[in-house]
Design an enzyme around this catalytic site. Structure first.
Site, PDB file in Angstrom:
ATOM      1  CG  ASN A   1      -3.092  16.530   0.856  1.00  0.00           C
ATOM      2  OD1 ASN A   1      -2.782  15.880   1.857  1.00  0.00           O
ATOM      3  ND2 ASN A   1      -4.331  16.567   0.402  1.00  0.00           N
TER       4      ASN A   1
ATOM      5  CE  LYS B   1       4.579   6.993   5.861  1.00  0.00           C
ATOM      6  NZ  LYS B   1       4.155   7.997   4.879  1.00  0.00           N
TER       7      LYS B   1
ATOM      8  CE  LYS C   1      -3.927   2.105   0.463  1.00  0.00           C
ATOM      9  NZ  LYS C   1      -3.469   2.904  -0.691  1.00  0.00           N
TER      10      LYS C   1
ATOM     11  CB  SER D   1      -5.478   4.837   2.218  1.00  0.00           C
ATOM     12  OG  SER D   1      -5.240   5.902   1.343  1.00  0.00           O
TER      13      SER D   1
ATOM     14  CE  LYS E   1       5.301   7.361  -1.358  1.00  0.00           C
ATOM     15  NZ  LYS E   1       4.593   7.510  -0.097  1.00  0.00           N
TER      16      LYS E   1
ATOM     17  CB  THR F   1      -1.571  13.443   5.293  1.00  0.00           C
ATOM     18  OG1 THR F   1      -1.944  12.372   4.424  1.00  0.00           O
ATOM     19  CG2 THR F   1      -0.141  13.244   5.744  1.00  0.00           C
TER      20      THR F   1
HETATM   21  N1  GLU Z   1       1.124   8.913   0.037  1.00  0.00           N
HETATM   22  C1  GLU Z   1       0.727   8.777   1.403  1.00  0.00           C
HETATM   23  C2  GLU Z   1       1.924   8.429   2.279  1.00  0.00           C
HETATM   24  O1  GLU Z   1       3.056   8.707   1.954  1.00  0.00           O
HETATM   25  C3  GLU Z   1      -0.479   7.881   1.590  1.00  0.00           C
HETATM   26  C4  GLU Z   1      -0.407   6.517   0.999  1.00  0.00           C
HETATM   27  C5  GLU Z   1      -1.723   5.765   0.975  1.00  0.00           C
HETATM   28  O2  GLU Z   1      -2.750   6.344   1.278  1.00  0.00           O
HETATM   29  O3  GLU Z   1      -1.692   4.586   0.630  1.00  0.00           O
HETATM   30  O4  GLU Z   1       1.785   7.935   3.365  1.00  0.00           O
END
Ligand code: GLU
Length: 423
Positions: free
Chosen positions: A222, A94, A70, A357, A106, A191
């Site tokens: 954001n 995370k 994810k 998410s 990613k 976030t």
């Molecule tokens: N891009 C965000 C992060 O760096 C969220 C990733 C997501 O929602 O999967 O944590």
């Protein structure tokens, strides 16, 4: 000492430290130091002028011991393979911290999207999905927005993905979607909202009163913009911003507002001008002055490596809450630690995005959607649980909050890998 600007190296350093401290099987670090799968693709895209341009793109699936991978996809001119790998590692951590059933992923495309038309962005987004769709899925790898991507890009991703999969509606393959396509309320602001949950938690621990705190925020994307909004909603006043400024040699400049910034004014101006450089209701200051201010709370919410050791030496703040991923180099981190600055690390402070998410993905499985109050109450509660757990770990092992966050996350991933019989 030369500055470690390669964030893959920085991520590995911290992971190694935690694995050693926990005396884990060496196989754990050997697995975590690299993604389990990485794709590097070249995307030929028809441009509006009839020419074809080729874009470099990546997707890293770091680890799936805890669940499907994810993480977001960013569009940025500096995207590189190492960057995407490191960011995917941080996503695994995370999810590990939040106790959510995911591994880390990613992706990124090397481009400056401000130079592309809407149609070119659509063509590029669809080309990206065509190149990697076999390795995506709501039980495989689930992309989301990241730097310079948003719900619109997720809609192109979803549409292209479903076309390639015989029109099967697997909307949980992407999160951060617009509401009509199965998005979740509260995802867009998640976030920044989470950064503020982390800030309030740390303020309580450090006896900082948010209403009188002197606060600086770097970045108004954001994360920065919603951090500012929710800080204001919680009674804070924000007088200092550090913003992207192409004309300044460092690429940054500062803004000061005596009476404090208004979220509405800043976002209206940003929407019209795509920059805050000439924002009228503020005095321009140098970025050096910004970094040297005696803040109670500093929130770097722009890009990695913003705080190098040179900048860290100027910093005189009590608390740093990392809105961005990897905003502090390892050398700068040491300097700040020596100066007793408390740092709430990225993998904890900015984990609200992936948390909501996860809620979006759950709602997609259910086909039943929550109101914003329910989403934000759950987010606050789940983040507080993670924050508490990390602070307890810091006490138990007598380590920094960053080290404690890595320890907490890696323990869980290690357990899952052992149970699966990976070592
Ligand atoms: N891009 C965000 C992060 O760096 C969220 C990733 C997501 O929602 O999967 O944590």
């Amino acid at each position: 000492m030369a500055e470690t600007l390669n964030i893959l190296e920085s991520a590995r350093l911290e992971i190694k430290k935690a694995c050693n401290l926990l005396k884990l099987n060496p196989a754990c670090y050997d697995i975590l130091k690299d993604p389990l799968r990485v794709m590097e693709t070249s995307l030929p895209v028809k441009m509006d002028d009839g020419s074809t341009k080729v874009f470099k793109a990546y997707r890293s699936a770091h680890n799936w011991a805890l669940g499907p991978c994810k993480g977001g996809v960013r569009f940025h001119e500096n995207v590189s393979l190492d960057e995407v790998k490191a960011l995917s590692m941080w996503m695994s951590l995370k999810a590990g911290l939040l106790n959510i059933p995911y591994g880390g992923g990613k992706g990124g495309i090397c481009t400056d999207p401000s130079e592309l038309s809407d149609r070119e962005i659509e063509n590029l987004s669809r080309a990206y999905i065509r190149s990697i769709y076999k390795y995506l899925g709501e039980r495989i790898d689930i992309p989301a927005p990241d730097m310079n991507t948003n719900g619109k890009v997720m809609s192109y991703f979803l549409d292209e993905y479903e076309k390639l999969n015989g029109e099967k509606q697997d909307i949980g393959t992407f999160t951060g979607k617009p509401l009509v396509l199965g998005g979740s309320l509260g995802r867009n602001e998640a976030t920044g909202f989470g950064v503020v949950v982390a800030t309030k938690f740390a303020c309580q621990k450090l006896d900082i009163n948010l209403a009188d705190a002197k606060i600086g925020i770097q970045g108004f994307g954001n994360v920065g913009s919603f951090s500012l909004k929710y800080l204001l909603d919680n009674g804070a006043k924000i007088q200092y911003l550090c913003i992207h400024d192409r004309k300044s040699p460092s690429g940054l400049s500062g803004l000061y507002s005596k009476e404090g910034f208004s979220y509405e004014q800043l976002s209206a101006y940003y929407q019209d001008h795509k920059t805050l450089v000439d924002f009228p209701n503020a005095v321009k200051i140098s970025d050096t002055k910004f970094w040297s201010e005696k803040f109670d709370i500093l929130i770097p919410a722009a890009i990695e490596n913003s705080i190098t050791s040179e900048i860290a030496k100027k910093i005189q703040v009590k608390l740093i809450v990392e809105g961005a991923n990897g905003p502090i180099t390892p050398e700068a981190d040491e300097i700040l630690k020596d100066n007793n600055v408390v740092i709430i690390p990225d993998i904890l402070a900015n984990s609200g995005g992936v948390l909501v998410s996860y809620y979006e993905w759950v709602q997609n499985q259910y086909g039943y959607y929550w109101d914003i109050k329910e989403v934000q109450e759950k987010q606050e509660k789940d983040m507080q649980t993670a924050l508490k757990r990390v602070f307890e770990t810091a006490d138990k092992y007598q380590v920094s909050i960053r080290e404690a966050a890595y320890i907490t996350a890696i323990k869980r991933i290690d357990e899952a890998m052992q149970l699966r019989g990976w070592y």
